[in-house]
Enzyme design. Sequence first.
Site, PDB file in Angstrom:
ATOM      1  N   ASP A  60      63.429 -15.662  -8.886  1.00  0.00           N
ATOM      2  CA  ASP A  60      63.406 -16.634  -7.533  1.00  0.00           C
ATOM      3  C   ASP A  60      62.375 -15.974  -6.730  1.00  0.00           C
ATOM      4  OD1 ASP A  60      65.656 -18.020  -8.642  1.00  0.00           O
ATOM      5  OD2 ASP A  60      66.935 -17.162  -7.070  1.00  0.00           O
ATOM      6  N   ARG A  61      61.780 -16.788  -5.981  1.00  0.00           N
ATOM      7  CA  ARG A  61      60.679 -16.268  -4.860  1.00  0.00           C
ATOM      8  C   ARG A  61      60.976 -15.198  -4.150  1.00  0.00           C
ATOM      9  NH1 ARG A  61      56.207 -20.076  -1.839  1.00  0.00           N
ATOM     10  NH2 ARG A  61      55.558 -18.379  -0.375  1.00  0.00           N
TER      11      ARG A  61
END
Length: 236
Positions: A60-61
């Site tokens: 995830d970012r």
Amino acid sequence: MKAKILFEDRNIIVVEKPPKMPCQSDKTLDEDLMSILINHCVEKEVLKEKPYLGLVHRLDRPVGGVLVLAKTKEANRSLSKQISEQGFLKEYLTIVCGKPSSPSGEFRDYLKKLITINMSKVVPQNTKGSKEAVLKYQLIDTVKTNEYGELSLMSISLETGRHHQIRVQLSNGGIPIWGDNKYNKTFIKKKEWSQISLWAHKLAFKHPDSNELVTFYSYPYDEYPWNIFHIKKRWF
């Protein structure tokens, strides 16, 4: 922003993705990991054409940590097969608000991705579009803080790879991740941004060429709340 390369040969490249960096280009047009590594390969090998680079798995970012990419299609197939056959070990470190009911255990849920809001939720087993999610955890340490009460450092081992899996399952289990502004009510209410305390710490897999088991580690940055646990000294 740069990505630290931990290992590289003609088959794979293992990198430490910084938090807040997307794995691939998105609508924000912010600097992304794939573009950085493609440019790295072009410059290193003096290539005239865009090199092959396969994103075998993602983070995830907001999440930082260790990630492996394939530099050939054959390596991509090998790593993807290991992932599908659960021969690809992924371990994370996280800090949660609260303390798990037992020092070690397993969360087994069914998750459904909510595409319109980029979130997932725990649903009954037979819900249409749901997928089983399984993770195992180990409690490492718990520290009492003035502002957040008990904070617990945990190790997480994934047996499946679902959208926001760790974040959703821990929140559903009553121990949401510190700094998670999507699944932790304490941080959803905060106006200011906070860095989620979730880090991809360890990868282990068979090298696509030699077939030998290789293991790579990455450690969280020395900042709050990671630094209250003295991770490198006490755990590894």
